[in-house]
Design a protein around this motif. Structure first.
Motif, mmCIF file in Angstrom:
data_model
loop_
_atom_site.group_PDB
_atom_site.id
_atom_site.type_symbol
_atom_site.label_atom_id
_atom_site.label_comp_id
_atom_site.label_asym_id
_atom_site.label_seq_id
_atom_site.Cartn_x
_atom_site.Cartn_y
_atom_site.Cartn_z
ATOM 1 N N GLY A 56 32.072 39.643 44.431
ATOM 2 C CA GLY A 56 30.722 39.276 44.003
ATOM 3 C C GLY A 56 30.606 38.932 42.536
ATOM 4 N N LEU A 57 31.731 38.972 41.802
ATOM 5 C CA LEU A 57 31.683 38.661 40.377
ATOM 6 C C LEU A 57 31.368 37.177 40.182
ATOM 7 C CD1 LEU A 57 32.238 40.285 37.730
ATOM 8 C CD2 LEU A 57 34.506 39.246 37.722
ATOM 9 N N PRO A 58 30.348 36.837 39.382
ATOM 10 C CA PRO A 58 30.000 35.426 39.176
ATOM 11 C C PRO A 58 31.122 34.655 38.490
ATOM 12 C CG PRO A 58 28.250 36.901 38.414
ATOM 13 C CD PRO A 58 29.457 37.754 38.669
ATOM 14 N N PRO A 59 31.071 33.339 38.515
ATOM 15 C CA PRO A 59 32.053 32.533 37.785
ATOM 16 C C PRO A 59 32.030 32.877 36.293
ATOM 17 C CG PRO A 59 30.762 31.166 39.274
ATOM 18 C CD PRO A 59 30.112 32.505 39.273
ATOM 19 N N PHE A 60 33.161 32.669 35.640
ATOM 20 C CA PHE A 60 33.304 33.075 34.246
ATOM 21 C C PHE A 60 32.217 32.477 33.336
ATOM 22 C CE2 PHE A 60 35.397 32.873 30.007
ATOM 23 C CZ PHE A 60 35.596 34.232 29.815
ATOM 24 N N PRO A 61 31.885 31.188 33.440
ATOM 25 C CA PRO A 61 30.821 30.663 32.569
ATOM 26 C C PRO A 61 29.488 31.384 32.760
ATOM 27 C CG PRO A 61 32.055 28.872 33.553
ATOM 28 C CD PRO A 61 32.502 30.115 34.251
ATOM 29 N N SER A 62 29.186 31.802 33.984
ATOM 30 C CA SER A 62 27.952 32.542 34.234
ATOM 31 C C SER A 62 28.010 33.938 33.615
ATOM 32 C CB SER A 62 27.685 32.653 35.737
ATOM 33 O OG SER A 62 27.523 31.385 36.326
ATOM 34 N N VAL A 63 29.184 34.573 33.701
ATOM 35 C CA VAL A 63 29.363 35.887 33.086
ATOM 36 C C VAL A 63 29.164 35.795 31.578
ATOM 37 C CG1 VAL A 63 31.034 37.712 32.584
ATOM 38 C CG2 VAL A 63 30.890 36.749 34.891
ATOM 39 N N VAL A 64 29.784 34.787 30.970
ATOM 40 C CA VAL A 64 29.665 34.596 29.514
ATOM 41 C C VAL A 64 28.222 34.354 29.125
ATOM 42 C CG1 VAL A 64 30.231 33.026 27.619
ATOM 43 C CG2 VAL A 64 32.033 33.822 29.173
ATOM 44 N N SER A 65 27.542 33.488 29.863
ATOM 45 C CA SER A 65 26.146 33.185 29.550
ATOM 46 C C SER A 65 25.264 34.425 29.641
ATOM 47 C CB SER A 65 25.631 32.100 30.505
ATOM 48 O OG SER A 65 24.266 31.823 30.257
ATOM 49 N N THR A 157 37.373 38.273 28.532
ATOM 50 C CA THR A 157 38.640 37.651 28.913
ATOM 51 C C THR A 157 38.709 37.433 30.418
ATOM 52 O OG1 THR A 157 39.705 38.842 27.079
ATOM 53 C CG2 THR A 157 41.150 37.837 28.716
ATOM 54 N N ARG A 158 39.119 36.235 30.801
ATOM 55 C CA ARG A 158 39.301 35.887 32.215
ATOM 56 C C ARG A 158 40.791 35.764 32.514
ATOM 57 N NH1 ARG A 158 37.490 29.571 31.316
ATOM 58 N NH2 ARG A 158 39.544 28.783 30.679
ATOM 59 N N PRO A 159 41.199 35.810 33.779
ATOM 60 C CA PRO A 159 42.611 35.559 34.111
ATOM 61 C C PRO A 159 42.911 34.062 34.048
ATOM 62 C CG PRO A 159 41.341 35.960 36.110
ATOM 63 C CD PRO A 159 40.398 36.180 34.961
ATOM 64 N N ALA A 160 44.159 33.736 33.780
ATOM 65 C CA ALA A 160 44.549 32.320 33.727
ATOM 66 C C ALA A 160 44.560 31.697 35.114
ATOM 67 C CB ALA A 160 45.927 32.185 33.083
ATOM 68 N N ALA A 161 44.756 32.511 36.153
ATOM 69 C CA ALA A 161 44.789 32.002 37.525
ATOM 70 C C ALA A 161 43.963 32.930 38.410
ATOM 71 C CB ALA A 161 46.226 31.927 38.032
ATOM 72 N N GLY A 162 43.290 32.346 39.374
ATOM 73 C CA GLY A 162 42.466 33.136 40.272
ATOM 74 C C GLY A 162 41.107 33.446 39.655
ATOM 75 N N HIS A 163 40.340 34.237 40.368
ATOM 76 C CA HIS A 163 39.010 34.594 39.882
ATOM 77 C C HIS A 163 38.659 35.975 40.422
ATOM 78 C CE1 HIS A 163 37.326 33.750 43.896
ATOM 79 N NE2 HIS A 163 38.155 32.722 43.914
ATOM 80 N N GLY A 164 37.522 36.473 39.992
ATOM 81 C CA GLY A 164 37.083 37.788 40.456
ATOM 82 C C GLY A 164 37.532 38.933 39.588
ATOM 83 N N ALA A 165 37.932 38.648 38.330
ATOM 84 C CA ALA A 165 38.315 39.704 37.395
ATOM 85 C C ALA A 165 37.934 39.276 35.984
ATOM 86 C CB ALA A 165 39.811 39.996 37.463
ATOM 87 N N VAL A 166 37.338 40.190 35.232
ATOM 88 C CA VAL A 166 36.926 39.930 33.846
ATOM 89 C C VAL A 166 37.097 41.214 33.048
ATOM 90 C CG1 VAL A 166 34.958 39.456 32.321
ATOM 91 C CG2 VAL A 166 35.289 38.059 34.357
ATOM 92 N N ALA A 167 37.546 41.085 31.811
ATOM 93 C CA ALA A 167 37.622 42.223 30.889
ATOM 94 C C ALA A 167 36.654 41.978 29.736
ATOM 95 C CB ALA A 167 39.035 42.391 30.353
ATOM 96 N N VAL A 168 35.916 43.016 29.363
ATOM 97 C CA VAL A 168 34.984 42.944 28.241
ATOM 98 C C VAL A 168 35.419 43.982 27.212
ATOM 99 C CG1 VAL A 168 32.588 43.170 27.471
ATOM 100 C CG2 VAL A 168 33.094 42.200 29.735
#
Length: 244
Positions: A56-65, A157-168
């Protein structure tokens, strides 16, 4: 506003650096630190790292915004975190400069990419033996070698490959916030991110930054100067000149 900020390490690649400002400005000048704050000036900053994952983690640009906008709302409440640590030669005081000029520089907000996939980031978060080298690259640096210095920085920080993981990662100067204050700030930022800026109105207790009751002590100024010489003899630096 984008900094000329170069690659941080072989395991983390810079994506972007911008600056976040408080959502609304507050009329403020210097917040003088008390002598017990001075004891923390030379200590390494407090750093906190949070991992988020799941389908359910949003896309990285949405997380950043979402993180940028909610950080701006939270800084309006925790206004000194938008300022910078400075030294006043005329009084010998170390202060958090909350003037419009200091706040205008903004809080550094780093977007980065971990050189691995989402599964690699999940393993990094879940392994019992922490990879401290990797962890250190997921939190931002603060240059406190000389004053003035920014008091807060954020890295997502996002992963270089794949999605669904973010570090703050969050870094805050210890002289400005102790451990409890950092968690109060993080809870407020989390609340604003989930429920919007209006939720910050209900903060109980609201944050306070006023040191005036302590500064009224008859030898408060003397203690501050003594503590600064003892705990941070190389500070404060102004340019290349030591002012003590």
């Amino acid at each position: 506003f984008v900094d000329c900020y170069f690659a941080m390490s072989s395991r983390v690649r810079l994506v972007n650096v911008t600056r976040v400002h408080p959502a609304c400005a507050a009329a403020a000048g210097d917040l003088e630190l008390a002598f017990f704050d001075i004891a923390q000036v030379a200590k390494i900053p407090i750093q906190r790292l949070f991992f988020f994952d799941g389908p359910g983690l949003p896309p990285f640009p949405s997380v950043v915004s979402a993180l940028r906008s909610s950080l701006a709302d939270t800084l309006a409440v925790f206004f000194p975190l938008a300022g910078e640590l400075a030294f006043r030669p005329s009084s010998g005081a170390v202060v958090v400069d909350c003037s419009p000029a200091a706040v205008s520089s903004g809080v550094r907000f780093v977007e980065a990419e971990y050189m691995g996939g989402a599964d690699d980031m999940r393993r990094l978060a879940r392994e019992e033996e922490h990879d401290t080298e990797a962890f250190s690259q997921l939190v931002p640096d603060l240059d406190v070698a000389q004053l003035p210095a920014r008091v807060l920085a954020v890295q997502v920080t996002r992963p270089a490959a794949g999605h669904g993981a973010v570090a703050v990662g969050v870094t805050i100067l210890h002289a400005v916030a102790d451990g409890q204050a950092v968690w109060q700030f993080m809870r407020a930022w989390s609340t604003a991110s989930r429920a919007g800026a209006a939720a910050l109105v209900g903060l109980v207790p609201p944050p306070t930054f006023d040191r005036s009751p302590i500064l009224q002590h008859p030898i408060a100024a003397e203690l501050s100067r003594t503590f600064l010489r003892f705990f941070a003899p190389a500070l404060p630096l102004v340019g290349n000149q030591i002012t003590l």
